[in-house]
Design an enzyme around this catalytic site. Structure first.
Site, mmCIF file in Angstrom:
data_model
loop_
_atom_site.group_PDB
_atom_site.id
_atom_site.type_symbol
_atom_site.label_atom_id
_atom_site.label_comp_id
_atom_site.label_asym_id
_atom_site.label_seq_id
_atom_site.Cartn_x
_atom_site.Cartn_y
_atom_site.Cartn_z
ATOM 1 C CE1 TYR A 1 35.491 39.845 72.210
ATOM 2 C CE2 TYR A 1 35.368 41.532 73.898
ATOM 3 C CZ TYR A 1 35.100 40.253 73.467
ATOM 4 O OH TYR A 1 34.458 39.377 74.285
ATOM 5 C CD1 TRP B 1 31.843 41.729 67.841
ATOM 6 C CD2 TRP B 1 33.977 42.398 67.698
ATOM 7 N NE1 TRP B 1 32.648 40.629 67.970
ATOM 8 C CE2 TRP B 1 33.955 40.989 67.881
ATOM 9 C CE3 TRP B 1 35.220 43.033 67.555
ATOM 10 C CZ2 TRP B 1 35.105 40.230 67.942
ATOM 11 C CZ3 TRP B 1 36.369 42.264 67.623
ATOM 12 C CH2 TRP B 1 36.310 40.883 67.813
ATOM 13 C CD1 TRP C 1 27.023 43.840 69.794
ATOM 14 C CD2 TRP C 1 25.054 44.222 70.793
ATOM 15 N NE1 TRP C 1 26.941 43.023 70.891
ATOM 16 C CE2 TRP C 1 25.741 43.234 71.524
ATOM 17 C CE3 TRP C 1 23.796 44.616 71.236
ATOM 18 C CZ2 TRP C 1 25.198 42.650 72.682
ATOM 19 C CZ3 TRP C 1 23.265 44.036 72.383
ATOM 20 C CH2 TRP C 1 23.949 43.072 73.085
ATOM 21 N N GLY D 1 24.954 38.407 70.549
ATOM 22 C CA GLY D 1 25.818 39.254 71.361
ATOM 23 C C GLY D 1 25.941 38.722 72.784
ATOM 24 C CG ASP E 1 29.560 35.813 72.708
ATOM 25 O OD1 ASP E 1 28.724 36.614 72.242
ATOM 26 O OD2 ASP E 1 30.777 35.923 72.514
ATOM 27 C CD GLU F 1 33.974 41.992 77.571
ATOM 28 O OE1 GLU F 1 35.034 41.605 78.114
ATOM 29 O OE2 GLU F 1 33.464 41.418 76.594
HETATM 30 C C1 DGY Z 1 34.230 36.625 70.848
HETATM 31 O O1 DGY Z 1 35.137 36.347 70.076
HETATM 32 O O2 DGY Z 1 34.205 36.291 72.036
HETATM 33 C C2 DGY Z 1 33.147 37.458 70.396
HETATM 34 O O3 DGY Z 1 32.212 37.699 71.369
HETATM 35 C C3 DGY Z 1 32.513 36.935 69.155
HETATM 36 O O4 DGY Z 1 31.658 37.914 68.715
#
Ligand code: DGY
Length: 418
Positions: free
Chosen positions: A32, A36, A38, A160, A162, A385
Site C-alpha cells: 500500500y 489511505w 482511515w 475498509g 474489503d 497488518e
Molecule cells: C486494496 O487495494 O486491497 C485496498 O484495500 C483497497 O483499498
C-alpha cells in the site's frame, strides 16, 4: 517488563517514521504505497503519542484531497508507484489531488477530537481550519451514502473491510463478465491465500470501471446502484464522528445545528441494522432490504458509535469465548470463517481498538480486556497488518502503520505484559 514496553514503543515509532513520506504516511511499504484515508487517521493517532504537530499535519494533508462535493477519497496518490493496482490512471478522478473515487470510514473526525483533547492550545487552529471540511464530508455522506438513516457503501473498499462476508450476497448480483484484462499487484506482496479471491477482485474492478464511466459524479452514481449496502462500520464511525465534531464545534464556537439533525438520523439508521436473528448489528443490502446474517467485528461498533445495547454484550461474549486475541472479522462459528483471509476471519488491531474504546467509554470490563489482549497480541506477534485469530500468527503486510499506531495510542498504554 518496562524494558520490553520501551522496546515495543521504539519499534512502533520506527515503523511510523519509516512509513512517513513527509507529511503523510503510507500503510506499509510495497503493498500500500499511498495515503489511505482511515489508515492515515490511525497514523495521526500514533504520531500524537510522540509528535503532536506531525499528527495534525497528517490530517491536514488528508483533507487537502477533499473533492468539491465534500467527499474525502479513500486513496490519495501523491506520487506514482507502479507497484499498486488500480492506480490513478485507472480511477481517472477529478479531485484536487490524484485520488480514488470512493471514500472510507470517517474515523478522522473522532481522532481530531482526541488530538485536540490531548493539547487544546495546539489543536485550536487546525480544528478551526478542518471543521468546515469535516462538516462538508458529513453532509456528503448524508446526501449520497445514506439509506433510512444508515450509511451505505457503494464499493466494498469503502467499508475498509474489503472481502468481508457481509458483501457476498450483494456482490453475487454483479456480473463482471466484461471487466477485461487487468493485472493484480497485491499478489506480488502477499500470499494469495491471505487476499481476496479473483471473483471478488473482478467485481472490485468492475465497480471502479462503472464509476469512471459516470465521471465519479455522485448524482449519476446514485442512479441504478448495482451495489449499495448499509454498513455498521460506516454508520457507527460516522455517528461517533458527528458526536465528536459537535463537541469540537462547541469548544470553538462553530456552527453545529445541522450536525444534530444528522446525529438523530444516524441513530434511527442504526436501528435498521439490528438483526434479531444474530442478536447483533449487521450489514443490510439497501437494494432488497436483506440482512447479510454476518457476525463481524463491525457488528460490535455500536458502543463506539455511542449506543449501549445489553443484548450485544452477550453476543460479543460468545464470539470472544473460543478465541484468544479479540474480535475476529468473522465469527469462528460461521461456516465461511477463514482464519488467514483478510476480513473473513483474521483479527485486526484497529477493529479491536474501536470496539474496545467504545466498551471502555461505557465502563464495560470487556473494553479493558480487549486492550490487554491486543497489547499482548502485538507484543508477541509484531506489527503485522492482521493476525490469525486462533494463534496470533502474523498475516498480510508487515511493519504496518496502523498496528504501530494502535500500540502507541491504546494497546501499549497501561499494558500488563507479565
Ligand atoms: C486494496 O487495494 O486491497 C485496498 O484495500 C483497497 O483499498
Amino acid at each position: 517488563m518496562q524494558a520490553i514496553k520501551d522496546e515495543l514503543d521504539r519499534r512502533a515509532i520506527q515503523i511510523m517514521r519509516d512509513n512517513d513520506r513527509g507529511g503523510y504516511t503510507i500503510p506499509t511499504h510495497g503493498l500500500y504505497p499511498y495515503q489511505w484515508n482511515w489508515d492515515s487517521a490511525f497514523a495521526a493517532l500514533g504520531f500524537a503519542a510522540f509528535d503532536p504537530a506531525r499528527a495534525w499535519r497528517e490530517l491536514e494533508i488528508l483533507y487537502s484531497g477533499q473533492w468539491l462535493d465534500g467527499m474525502v477519497p479513500h486513496i490519495l496518490f501523491h506520487r506514482p508507484d507502479p507497484g499498486y493496482f488500480p492506480g490513478p490512471d485507472v480511477w481517472q478522478c477529478r479531485g484536487p489531488l490524484p485520488s480514488s473515487g470512493i471514500t472510507q470510514p470517517p474515523v478522522s473526525l473522532s481522532f481530531a477530537r482526541r488530538l485536540y483533547e490531548a493539547n487544546p492550545a495546539m489543536g485550536a487552529v487546525p480544528v478551526r481550519m478542518l471543521f468546515d471540511p469535516m462538516r462538508r464530508w458529513v453532509q456528503w455522506f448524508m446526501a449520497w451514502r445514506q439509506h433510512e438513516g444508515a450509511i451505505c457503501i457503494a464499493h466494498p473498499w469503502e467499508s475498509g473491510r474489503d472481502n468481508a462476508a457481509d458483501w457476498d450476497k450483494a456482490m453475487a448480483a454483479i456480473d463482471p463478465a466484461d471487466v477485461g484484462h487487468y493485472v493484480r499487484r497485491d499478489l506480488d506482496h502477499v500470499h494469495a491465500a491471505m487476499r481476496p479471491t479473483k471473483d471478488d477482485y473482478d467485481r472490485y474492478i468492475w465497480l471502479v470501471q462503472r464509476g469512471r464511466r459516470l465521471g465519479w459524479h455522485a448524482p449519476s452514481l446514485a442512479v441504478d446502484q448495482p451495489f449499495f449496502v448499509a454498513d455498521p462500520t460506516m454508520t457507527f464511525t460516522l455517528m461517533r464522528g458527528v458526536r465528536d465534531l459537535i463537541w469540537l464545534g462547541e469548544q470553538q464556537g462553530l456552527p453545529t445545528a445541522s450536525l444534530w439533525n444528522d446525529l438523530q438520523m444516524l441513530e434511527q439508521g442504526a436501528e435498521t441494522l439490528w438483526n434479531p436473528e444474530i442478536r447483533a448489528y449487521d450489514s443490510r443490502n439497501a437494494l432488497d432490504g436483506e440482512f447479510s446474517g454476518t457476525l463481524s467485528n463491525a457488528s460490535f461498533l455500536a458502543w463506539y458509535g455511542g449506543i449501549d445495547r445489553p443484548e450485544l454484550a452477550g453476543t460479543l461474549a460468545e464470539v470472544l469465548a473460543p478465541l484468544p486475541y479479540g474480535v475476529p472479522s468473522l465469527a469462528l462459528q460461521d461456516p465461511r470463517f477463514d482464519p488467514k483471509r483478510y476480513w473473513r476471519g483474521p483479527v485486526w488491531g484497529v477493529l479491536n481498538m474501536l470496539v474496545g474504546m467504545g466498551l471502555e467509554d461505557f465502563g464495560h470490563p470487556q473494553g479493558q480486556m480487549l486492550r490487554q489482549t491486543t497489547g499482548r497480541l502485538i507484543a508477541s506477534h509484531g506489527f503485522a497488518e492482521y493476525f490469525d485469530p486462533r494463534d496470533g500468527a502474523p498475516a498480510g503486510g508487515g511493519s504496518f502503520t496502523w498496528t504501530a499506531a494502535v500500540w502507541l495510542a491504546w494497546a501499549g498504554v497501561s499494558i500488563e505484559l507479565a
